[in-house]
Design a protein around this motif. Structure first.
Motif, PDB file in Angstrom:
ATOM      1  N   ASP A   1       4.212   6.010 -10.412  1.00 19.36           N
ATOM      2  CA  ASP A   1       5.665   6.201 -10.430  1.00 19.36           C
ATOM      3  C   ASP A   1       6.400   4.939  -9.986  1.00 19.36           C
ATOM      4  O   ASP A   1       7.380   5.002  -9.234  1.00 19.36           O
ATOM      5  N   SER A   2       5.935   3.816 -10.448  1.00 22.64           N
ATOM      6  CA  SER A   2       6.460   2.535  -9.986  1.00 22.64           C
ATOM      7  C   SER A   2       7.045   1.727 -11.137  1.00 22.64           C
ATOM      8  O   SER A   2       7.106   2.190 -12.289  1.00 22.64           O
TER       9      SER A   2
ATOM     10  N   ASP B   1       7.816   3.014  -1.637  1.00 22.74           N
ATOM     11  CA  ASP B   1       9.077   2.306  -1.870  1.00 22.74           C
ATOM     12  C   ASP B   1       9.026   0.893  -1.301  1.00 22.74           C
ATOM     13  O   ASP B   1       9.919   0.456  -0.582  1.00 22.74           O
ATOM     14  N   ASN B   2       7.955   0.187  -1.624  1.00 19.36           N
ATOM     15  CA  ASN B   2       7.791  -1.202  -1.219  1.00 19.36           C
ATOM     16  C   ASN B   2       8.093  -2.118  -2.400  1.00 19.36           C
ATOM     17  O   ASN B   2       8.197  -1.665  -3.547  1.00 19.36           O
ATOM     18  N   GLU B   3       8.198  -3.396  -2.120  1.00 24.35           N
ATOM     19  CA  GLU B   3       8.101  -4.419  -3.152  1.00 24.35           C
ATOM     20  C   GLU B   3       6.889  -5.264  -2.836  1.00 24.35           C
ATOM     21  O   GLU B   3       6.714  -5.721  -1.700  1.00 24.35           O
ATOM     22  N   ILE B   4       6.012  -5.462  -3.822  1.00 26.53           N
ATOM     23  CA  ILE B   4       4.840  -6.313  -3.676  1.00 26.53           C
ATOM     24  C   ILE B   4       4.905  -7.372  -4.764  1.00 26.53           C
ATOM     25  O   ILE B   4       4.945  -7.052  -5.949  1.00 26.53           O
ATOM     26  N   ALA B   5       4.954  -8.632  -4.363  1.00 24.63           N
ATOM     27  CA  ALA B   5       5.150  -9.724  -5.314  1.00 24.63           C
ATOM     28  C   ALA B   5       3.943 -10.652  -5.315  1.00 24.63           C
ATOM     29  O   ALA B   5       3.361 -10.945  -4.267  1.00 24.63           O
ATOM     30  N   GLY B   6       3.578 -11.123  -6.514  1.00 29.15           N
ATOM     31  CA  GLY B   6       2.470 -12.058  -6.613  1.00 29.15           C
ATOM     32  C   GLY B   6       2.317 -12.604  -8.012  1.00 29.15           C
ATOM     33  O   GLY B   6       3.111 -12.310  -8.914  1.00 29.15           O
ATOM     34  N   GLN B   7       1.266 -13.389  -8.188  1.00 33.01           N
ATOM     35  CA  GLN B   7       0.981 -14.023  -9.473  1.00 33.01           C
ATOM     36  C   GLN B   7      -0.443 -13.722  -9.942  1.00 33.01           C
ATOM     37  O   GLN B   7      -0.646 -13.313 -11.079  1.00 33.01           O
ATOM     38  N   THR B   8      -1.410 -13.883  -9.026  1.00 33.81           N
ATOM     39  CA  THR B   8      -2.822 -13.766  -9.400  1.00 33.81           C
ATOM     40  C   THR B   8      -3.554 -12.755  -8.523  1.00 33.81           C
ATOM     41  O   THR B   8      -3.554 -12.894  -7.284  1.00 33.81           O
ATOM     42  N   ASP B   9      -4.142 -11.728  -9.137  1.00 32.64           N
ATOM     43  CA  ASP B   9      -5.009 -10.758  -8.437  1.00 32.64           C
ATOM     44  C   ASP B   9      -4.359 -10.276  -7.135  1.00 32.64           C
ATOM     45  O   ASP B   9      -5.010 -10.224  -6.082  1.00 32.64           O
ATOM     46  N   PHE B  10      -3.089  -9.914  -7.204  1.00 31.17           N
ATOM     47  CA  PHE B  10      -2.398  -9.712  -5.931  1.00 31.17           C
ATOM     48  C   PHE B  10      -2.523  -8.315  -5.329  1.00 31.17           C
ATOM     49  O   PHE B  10      -1.984  -8.046  -4.264  1.00 31.17           O
ATOM     50  N   PHE B  11      -3.293  -7.450  -5.964  1.00 29.60           N
ATOM     51  CA  PHE B  11      -3.878  -6.291  -5.299  1.00 29.60           C
ATOM     52  C   PHE B  11      -5.392  -6.456  -5.441  1.00 29.60           C
ATOM     53  O   PHE B  11      -5.921  -6.364  -6.556  1.00 29.60           O
ATOM     54  N   TYR B  12      -6.099  -6.695  -4.345  1.00 28.24           N
ATOM     55  CA  TYR B  12      -7.544  -6.849  -4.470  1.00 28.24           C
ATOM     56  C   TYR B  12      -8.226  -6.241  -3.253  1.00 28.24           C
ATOM     57  O   TYR B  12      -7.603  -6.037  -2.207  1.00 28.24           O
ATOM     58  N   GLY B  13      -9.504  -5.904  -3.397  1.00 30.76           N
ATOM     59  CA  GLY B  13     -10.221  -5.376  -2.252  1.00 30.76           C
ATOM     60  C   GLY B  13     -11.390  -4.497  -2.610  1.00 30.76           C
ATOM     61  O   GLY B  13     -11.856  -4.434  -3.748  1.00 30.76           O
ATOM     62  N   PHE B  14     -11.856  -3.779  -1.572  1.00 34.94           N
ATOM     63  CA  PHE B  14     -12.994  -2.865  -1.678  1.00 34.94           C
ATOM     64  C   PHE B  14     -12.584  -1.423  -1.381  1.00 34.94           C
ATOM     65  O   PHE B  14     -13.307  -0.496  -1.739  1.00 34.94           O
ATOM     66  N   GLY B  15     -11.501  -1.229  -0.650  1.00 40.30           N
ATOM     67  CA  GLY B  15     -11.133   0.080  -0.131  1.00 40.30           C
ATOM     68  C   GLY B  15     -10.270   0.882  -1.098  1.00 40.30           C
ATOM     69  O   GLY B  15     -10.470   0.844  -2.313  1.00 40.30           O
ATOM     70  N   THR B  16      -9.287   1.608  -0.536  1.00 36.94           N
ATOM     71  CA  THR B  16      -8.428   2.476  -1.338  1.00 36.94           C
ATOM     72  C   THR B  16      -6.969   2.163  -1.050  1.00 36.94           C
ATOM     73  O   THR B  16      -6.541   2.183   0.110  1.00 36.94           O
ATOM     74  N   ALA B  17      -6.208   1.892  -2.095  1.00 40.66           N
ATOM     75  CA  ALA B  17      -4.775   1.619  -1.973  1.00 40.66           C
ATOM     76  C   ALA B  17      -4.010   2.527  -2.920  1.00 40.66           C
ATOM     77  O   ALA B  17      -4.396   2.682  -4.088  1.00 40.66           O
ATOM     78  N   TRP B  18      -2.920   3.106  -2.425  1.00 45.26           N
ATOM     79  CA  TRP B  18      -2.041   3.960  -3.235  1.00 45.26           C
ATOM     80  C   TRP B  18      -0.642   3.375  -3.147  1.00 45.26           C
ATOM     81  O   TRP B  18      -0.078   3.262  -2.059  1.00 45.26           O
ATOM     82  N   ILE B  19      -0.095   2.991  -4.287  1.00 47.33           N
ATOM     83  CA  ILE B  19       1.250   2.416  -4.345  1.00 47.33           C
ATOM     84  C   ILE B  19       2.147   3.444  -4.999  1.00 47.33           C
ATOM     85  O   ILE B  19       1.957   3.813  -6.157  1.00 47.33           O
TER      86      ILE B  19
END
Length: 398
Positions: A274-275, A222-240
């Protein structure tokens, strides 16, 4: 520079010295966040809670979040830090192993739109490493936080220890708005070699808002994540999970992941479940212009599942990295499953099947729960999700 924290807890802080209750639940935290006793704001908080305030009303409190973090003992004990309402302009670096929960003061912990605590910084990478720009960093040292360059990024030394085993932030806004547009990496969050959970928090930047680096695990509820370019990036594991993804404009893609070769089969990637994906405001001219993602390398993995797409999303979903460097291969996974909304066009997605994969139920099953993607950082064993808050909503704490 990220320093290892070893400073002992300052004796003048109003806080209990007893061992904390390891079964702290959402209602206990919500009662602490409500601050019903203004004379002693941490009176209703669990043991081992420190107070941060930028007001002169509480002279014995820490006046920055980082100073409170640096006061924590360098051990495995658990601590909470209650941050009173206000705007804190600083970078926060958490390197200790023991659990740390940052709690933003709020009377409505179940609604992130009423958050009253903002931690902000203004920086972009330019010619330096992206790590130096982050508003919040959770990593055991600088090596674990560095992005690096090239197909495999910065080579984290094998001697690097795993950092925080259970970091959480509740009802806090993290902001890096160096420029009101994407021009260079400006991280609101950087995670490496750590387990991190974010609950009803908000993250704002334009480029590379969220970085989940090597052996980094990040769960967002239940977050808000705001961006324009490649705003989820990385090597690891992210669950939104059950969150709002806000498009401030379009550039690159929403996701850009770089797969990593390991001695075990891994599921490193970003999973959005579910987002809701929405443009930041109706005045933006981005209809059908925003890509779901593009591959940072040919092992990119991202999945959008059961998620609403507004009309900002390109009908064909994902795109190549660039025309000259597509970075598409047999191990590239850029997938959608059971999504919906005006930006979801099954015909166009299927026509783009060489780039975008429309998962079947069987294909999706492998990525359908947190226990199926979060792994032990060194053995690769699945089921490394005990650090996630199972019941993050409190209906009553009185």
């Amino acid at each position: 520079m990220i320093a290892l924290v070893s400073v002992l807890l300052a004796s003048f802080v109003i806080a209990s010295c007893t061992e904390p209750d390891q079964t702290i639940d959402a209602c206990t935290l919500a009662k602490c966040q409500a601050v019903t006793n203004t004379e002693n704001p941490i009176a209703e908080c669990p043991p081992n809670t420190l107070l941060v305030s930028n007001s002169t009303e509480y002279p014995t409190a820490f006046h920055s979040v980082q100073s409170a973090v640096q006061s924590l003992p360098n051990d495995t004990s658990a601590y909470q830090i209650l941050i009173l309402s206000g705007s804190y302009v600083e970078q926060v670096n958490v390197s200790r192993v023991g659990p740390v929960y940052l709690l933003g003061q709020t009377s409505t912990p179940s609604n992130r739109t009423f958050n009253t605590v903002q931690i902000s910084w203004a920086a972009w990478a330019g010619t330096g490493d992206n790590a130096y720009t982050a508003t919040l960093t959770v990593a055991p040292d600088l090596n674990a936080a560095l992005t690096g360059s090239g197909p495999t990024g910065f080579a984290v030394p094998n001697t690097t220890i795993f950092g925080n085993t259970d970091f959480r932030a509740y009802n806090i806004d993290f902001i890096n708005d160096y420029k009101p547009y994407a021009g260079s990496p400006s991280l609101a969050l950087s995670v490496g070699y750590a387990n991190t959970g974010f609950y009803r928090s908000r993250f704002y930047s334009y480029q590379d808002t969220i970085y989940v680096g090597k052996l980094g695990n990040a769960y967002f509820y239940d977050n808000e994540i705001a961006g324009q370019t490649d705003f989820f990036y990385g090597f690891g594991t992210a669950w939104i999970q059950s969150s709002l993804v806000t498009l401030r404009s379009c550039g690159g893609g929403i996701t850009a992941w770089k797969g990593t070769n390991t001695t075990f089969v891994n599921s490193y990637g970003v999973y959005i479940h579910d987002s809701t994906i929405l443009k930041a405001n109706s005045s933006l001219d981005i209809t059908h212009k925003c890509a779901l993602g593009r591959p940072w390398n040919a092992e990119h993995r991202s999945v959008f599942a059961n998620t609403y797409f507004d009309d900002s999303i390109r009908p064909d979903g994902y795109i190549e990295w660039s025309v000259s460097t597509p970075r598409i291969g047999v191990n590239t996974t850029m997938a959608v499953y059971n999504d919906f909304g005006p930006g979801y066009n099954l015909t166009a997605l299927e026509a783009n099947s060489n780039i975008t994969t429309v998962f079947t139920e069987q294909q999706y099953e492998r990525y359908s729960t947190t226990s199926r993607v979060f792994q032990d950082p060194f053995s690769g064993e699945y089921g490394n999700d005990q650090w996630i808050e199972n019941y993050p909503t409190c209906t009553s704490y009185n």
